[in-house]
Write an enzyme that holds these catalytic residues in place. Structure first.
Site, PDB file in Angstrom:
ATOM      1  N   CYS A 114      45.621  43.030  39.374  1.00 44.00           N
ATOM      2  CA  CYS A 114      45.119  41.658  39.452  1.00 44.00           C
ATOM      3  C   CYS A 114      43.822  41.550  38.660  1.00 44.00           C
ATOM      4  O   CYS A 114      42.944  42.412  38.774  1.00 44.00           O
ATOM      5  CB  CYS A 114      44.882  41.260  40.905  1.00 44.00           C
ATOM      6  SG  CYS A 114      44.277  39.568  41.111  1.00 44.00           S
ATOM      7  N   HIS A 156      52.917  36.442  42.928  1.00 45.68           N
ATOM      8  CA  HIS A 156      51.510  36.848  42.809  1.00 45.68           C
ATOM      9  C   HIS A 156      50.618  35.632  42.545  1.00 45.68           C
ATOM     10  O   HIS A 156      49.588  35.442  43.210  1.00 45.68           O
ATOM     11  CB  HIS A 156      51.387  37.868  41.674  1.00 45.68           C
ATOM     12  CG  HIS A 156      50.008  38.409  41.481  1.00 45.68           C
ATOM     13  ND1 HIS A 156      49.678  39.715  41.760  1.00 45.68           N
ATOM     14  CD2 HIS A 156      48.862  37.828  41.015  1.00 45.68           C
ATOM     15  CE1 HIS A 156      48.394  39.913  41.485  1.00 45.68           C
ATOM     16  NE2 HIS A 156      47.880  38.786  41.024  1.00 45.68           N
ATOM     17  N   GLU A 157      51.017  34.811  41.566  1.00 43.56           N
ATOM     18  CA  GLU A 157      50.190  33.655  41.205  1.00 43.56           C
ATOM     19  C   GLU A 157      50.220  32.586  42.292  1.00 43.56           C
ATOM     20  O   GLU A 157      49.195  31.952  42.571  1.00 43.56           O
ATOM     21  CB  GLU A 157      50.648  33.074  39.859  1.00 43.56           C
ATOM     22  CG  GLU A 157      50.591  34.044  38.693  1.00 43.56           C
ATOM     23  CD  GLU A 157      49.235  34.719  38.535  1.00 43.56           C
ATOM     24  OE1 GLU A 157      48.195  34.071  38.820  1.00 43.56           O
ATOM     25  OE2 GLU A 157      49.205  35.892  38.140  1.00 43.56           O
ATOM     26  N   HIS A 160      47.733  33.281  44.915  1.00 40.46           N
ATOM     27  CA  HIS A 160      46.365  32.879  44.566  1.00 40.46           C
ATOM     28  C   HIS A 160      46.085  31.442  45.009  1.00 40.46           C
ATOM     29  O   HIS A 160      44.968  31.125  45.439  1.00 40.46           O
ATOM     30  CB  HIS A 160      46.137  32.988  43.057  1.00 40.46           C
ATOM     31  CG  HIS A 160      45.733  34.350  42.593  1.00 40.46           C
ATOM     32  ND1 HIS A 160      44.600  34.990  43.044  1.00 40.46           N
ATOM     33  CD2 HIS A 160      46.303  35.200  41.689  1.00 40.46           C
ATOM     34  CE1 HIS A 160      44.488  36.177  42.454  1.00 40.46           C
ATOM     35  NE2 HIS A 160      45.511  36.327  41.636  1.00 40.46           N
TER      36      HIS A 160
END
Length: 201
Positions: A114, A156-157, A160
Protein backbone atom coordinates in the site's frame (compact mmCIF):
# COMPACT_ATOMS: atom_id res chain seq x y z
CA UNK A 1 -10.52 5.65 -21.32
CA UNK A 2 -8.20 8.01 -23.27
CA UNK A 3 -4.47 8.20 -22.62
CA UNK A 4 -3.69 10.01 -19.39
CA UNK A 5 -1.40 13.03 -19.66
CA UNK A 6 -0.50 15.98 -17.48
CA UNK A 7 -1.41 16.25 -13.85
CA UNK A 8 0.54 17.18 -10.73
CA UNK A 9 2.31 14.69 -8.50
CA UNK A 10 0.77 15.05 -5.06
CA UNK A 11 1.91 13.97 -1.59
CA UNK A 12 0.70 10.53 -0.50
CA UNK A 13 -0.35 10.42 3.13
CA UNK A 14 0.81 7.65 5.44
CA UNK A 15 -1.12 5.67 8.05
CA UNK A 16 -2.04 7.86 10.99
CA UNK A 17 -3.35 10.74 8.90
CA UNK A 18 -6.99 11.22 9.90
CA UNK A 19 -8.52 11.16 6.41
CA UNK A 20 -7.16 7.63 5.86
CA UNK A 21 -9.09 6.29 8.82
CA UNK A 22 -12.52 7.82 8.23
CA UNK A 23 -15.22 6.99 5.65
CA UNK A 24 -14.96 9.18 2.55
CA UNK A 25 -17.89 11.33 1.43
CA UNK A 26 -19.69 10.95 -1.91
CA UNK A 27 -18.62 13.16 -4.80
CA UNK A 28 -21.47 15.61 -5.48
CA UNK A 29 -19.67 18.27 -7.53
CA UNK A 30 -18.11 16.98 -10.76
CA UNK A 31 -17.01 20.42 -12.00
CA UNK A 32 -13.35 20.03 -11.00
CA UNK A 33 -13.12 16.26 -11.16
CA UNK A 34 -11.11 16.10 -14.41
CA UNK A 35 -8.15 17.88 -12.80
CA UNK A 36 -8.37 15.69 -9.70
CA UNK A 37 -8.34 12.56 -11.87
CA UNK A 38 -5.28 13.75 -13.83
CA UNK A 39 -3.42 14.51 -10.60
CA UNK A 40 -4.33 11.13 -9.14
CA UNK A 41 -3.10 9.26 -12.21
CA UNK A 42 0.14 11.29 -12.30
CA UNK A 43 0.73 10.51 -8.62
CA UNK A 44 -0.11 6.81 -8.99
CA UNK A 45 2.16 6.36 -12.03
CA UNK A 46 5.03 8.17 -10.29
CA UNK A 47 4.78 6.10 -7.11
CA UNK A 48 4.46 3.64 -8.93
CA UNK A 49 1.27 1.83 -8.02
CA UNK A 50 -1.74 0.07 -9.53
CA UNK A 51 -4.36 2.03 -7.62
CA UNK A 52 -4.80 5.23 -5.63
CA UNK A 53 -7.78 6.44 -3.62
CA UNK A 54 -8.83 9.98 -2.74
CA UNK A 55 -8.04 9.69 0.98
CA UNK A 56 -4.43 8.78 0.15
CA UNK A 57 -3.89 12.27 -1.26
CA UNK A 58 -5.77 13.91 1.60
CA UNK A 59 -9.05 14.06 -0.31
CA UNK A 60 -11.91 12.60 1.70
CA UNK A 61 -14.05 11.78 -1.33
CA UNK A 62 -15.25 8.48 -2.77
CA UNK A 63 -12.97 8.26 -5.78
CA UNK A 64 -10.13 6.00 -6.85
CA UNK A 65 -8.06 5.41 -9.98
CA UNK A 66 -6.49 2.18 -11.15
CA UNK A 67 -4.18 0.91 -13.89
CA UNK A 68 -3.22 -2.74 -14.15
CA UNK A 69 -1.91 -4.71 -17.12
CA UNK A 70 -2.93 -8.35 -17.37
CA UNK A 71 -1.27 -10.04 -20.33
CA UNK A 72 -2.11 -7.85 -23.33
CA UNK A 73 -5.03 -6.19 -21.58
CA UNK A 74 -4.82 -2.83 -19.82
CA UNK A 75 -7.40 -2.31 -17.09
CA UNK A 76 -7.45 1.41 -16.40
CA UNK A 77 -10.02 3.87 -15.16
CA UNK A 78 -11.51 6.01 -12.44
CA UNK A 79 -14.28 4.92 -10.09
CA UNK A 80 -16.40 7.65 -8.49
CA UNK A 81 -18.98 6.89 -5.79
CA UNK A 82 -18.40 3.15 -6.27
CA UNK A 83 -20.30 0.17 -4.93
CA UNK A 84 -18.57 -3.20 -4.66
CA UNK A 85 -20.50 -6.45 -4.83
CA UNK A 86 -19.15 -9.88 -3.94
CA UNK A 87 -21.36 -12.39 -5.80
CA UNK A 88 -23.66 -14.61 -3.79
CA UNK A 89 -21.87 -17.77 -2.71
CA UNK A 90 -18.43 -16.14 -2.74
CA UNK A 91 -16.98 -15.71 0.77
CA UNK A 92 -16.88 -12.10 1.89
CA UNK A 93 -13.66 -10.39 2.91
CA UNK A 94 -12.85 -11.31 6.46
CA UNK A 95 -12.33 -8.97 9.37
CA UNK A 96 -9.11 -8.97 11.37
CA UNK A 97 -10.53 -11.32 14.02
CA UNK A 98 -12.25 -13.58 11.51
CA UNK A 99 -9.00 -14.10 9.62
CA UNK A 100 -7.18 -14.91 12.84
CA UNK A 101 -9.73 -17.53 13.86
CA UNK A 102 -10.83 -18.99 10.53
CA UNK A 103 -8.56 -21.22 8.48
CA UNK A 104 -10.89 -21.35 5.46
CA UNK A 105 -10.18 -18.88 2.68
CA UNK A 106 -11.70 -17.62 -0.55
CA UNK A 107 -8.41 -17.79 -2.45
CA UNK A 108 -4.71 -18.30 -1.86
CA UNK A 109 -3.32 -15.39 0.16
CA UNK A 110 -1.24 -13.19 -2.13
CA UNK A 111 0.88 -10.41 -0.74
CA UNK A 112 -0.37 -6.84 -0.86
CA UNK A 113 1.33 -3.52 -0.45
CA UNK A 114 0.00 0.00 0.00
CA UNK A 115 1.28 3.45 -0.90
CA UNK A 116 0.02 4.65 2.49
CA UNK A 117 2.05 1.96 4.26
CA UNK A 118 5.08 2.13 1.95
CA UNK A 119 7.87 -0.40 1.79
CA UNK A 120 6.01 -3.39 3.24
CA UNK A 121 3.98 -6.32 1.89
CA UNK A 122 1.85 -8.83 3.76
CA UNK A 123 -0.33 -11.80 2.72
CA UNK A 124 -4.05 -11.06 2.73
CA UNK A 125 -6.99 -13.18 1.62
CA UNK A 126 -9.43 -11.49 -0.74
CA UNK A 127 -12.52 -12.58 -2.63
CA UNK A 128 -11.48 -13.96 -6.06
CA UNK A 129 -14.21 -12.07 -7.93
CA UNK A 130 -16.19 -8.86 -7.46
CA UNK A 131 -18.46 -6.52 -9.40
CA UNK A 132 -17.66 -2.81 -9.33
CA UNK A 133 -20.37 -0.27 -10.16
CA UNK A 134 -19.39 3.39 -10.28
CA UNK A 135 -19.34 6.60 -12.30
CA UNK A 136 -16.49 7.83 -14.48
CA UNK A 137 -15.16 11.39 -14.60
CA UNK A 138 -17.91 12.32 -17.09
CA UNK A 139 -20.59 11.15 -14.64
CA UNK A 140 -21.30 8.13 -16.84
CA UNK A 141 -22.22 4.94 -14.93
CA UNK A 142 -20.33 1.72 -15.62
CA UNK A 143 -19.96 -1.80 -14.26
CA UNK A 144 -16.87 -4.02 -14.26
CA UNK A 145 -16.84 -7.72 -13.39
CA UNK A 146 -13.34 -8.42 -12.08
CA UNK A 147 -11.41 -11.53 -11.10
CA UNK A 148 -7.93 -12.23 -9.77
CA UNK A 149 -5.64 -9.27 -9.22
CA UNK A 150 -8.08 -6.73 -10.63
CA UNK A 151 -10.65 -7.91 -8.08
CA UNK A 152 -7.99 -7.54 -5.38
CA UNK A 153 -7.17 -3.99 -6.52
CA UNK A 154 -10.84 -3.01 -6.43
CA UNK A 155 -11.25 -4.41 -2.91
CA UNK A 156 -8.08 -2.66 -1.72
CA UNK A 157 -9.09 0.73 -3.10
CA UNK A 158 -12.72 0.38 -1.99
CA UNK A 159 -11.45 -0.30 1.52
CA UNK A 160 -9.66 3.05 1.46
CA UNK A 161 -13.01 4.75 0.89
CA UNK A 162 -14.36 3.00 3.97
CA UNK A 163 -11.46 4.27 6.11
CA UNK A 164 -9.73 0.89 6.14
CA UNK A 165 -6.11 0.07 5.24
CA UNK A 166 -5.17 -3.43 4.15
CA UNK A 167 -3.00 -3.82 7.26
CA UNK A 168 -6.19 -3.48 9.32
CA UNK A 169 -7.37 -6.76 7.76
CA UNK A 170 -4.25 -8.86 8.30
CA UNK A 171 -4.22 -12.07 10.30
CA UNK A 172 -3.27 -11.64 13.96
CA UNK A 173 0.18 -13.16 13.46
CA UNK A 174 1.27 -10.11 11.43
CA UNK A 175 0.05 -7.49 13.91
CA UNK A 176 3.41 -7.31 15.69
CA UNK A 177 5.26 -6.62 12.44
CA UNK A 178 2.74 -3.92 11.55
CA UNK A 179 3.10 -2.20 14.93
CA UNK A 180 6.88 -2.38 14.71
CA UNK A 181 6.85 -0.86 11.22
CA UNK A 182 4.75 2.03 12.50
CA UNK A 183 7.13 2.58 15.43
CA UNK A 184 10.31 2.26 13.36
CA UNK A 185 9.10 4.80 10.80
CA UNK A 186 7.45 7.11 13.35
CA UNK A 187 4.13 6.76 11.57
CA UNK A 188 0.70 6.69 13.19
CA UNK A 189 0.38 10.46 13.61
CA UNK A 190 -1.28 13.09 11.38
CA UNK A 191 0.67 14.85 8.67
CA UNK A 192 3.10 12.11 7.62
CA UNK A 193 3.46 11.82 3.85
CA UNK A 194 5.88 11.11 1.03
CA UNK A 195 6.10 12.55 -2.47
CA UNK A 196 6.76 10.26 -5.48
CA UNK A 197 9.50 11.30 -7.88
CA UNK A 198 8.75 12.42 -11.43
CA UNK A 199 9.25 9.39 -13.74
CA UNK A 200 12.38 9.61 -15.88
CA UNK A 201 11.94 9.64 -19.65
Amino acid sequence: MPKISGGKILPIYITGHAVLHAPAKPVTDFSGIQEIVRDMFATMFAAPGVGLAGPQIGLGLRIFVYSYTEGDTLHQGVAINPDLLIPKGVPKRQTHKQQANNSTSCDEPDREGCLSFPGYQFPLERAPQVTLSAFDENKKPFTVHATGWLARIFQHEFDHLQGTLYVDRLAQKYSGEVRQAVLNNKWGIPGKYWVPQEPKE
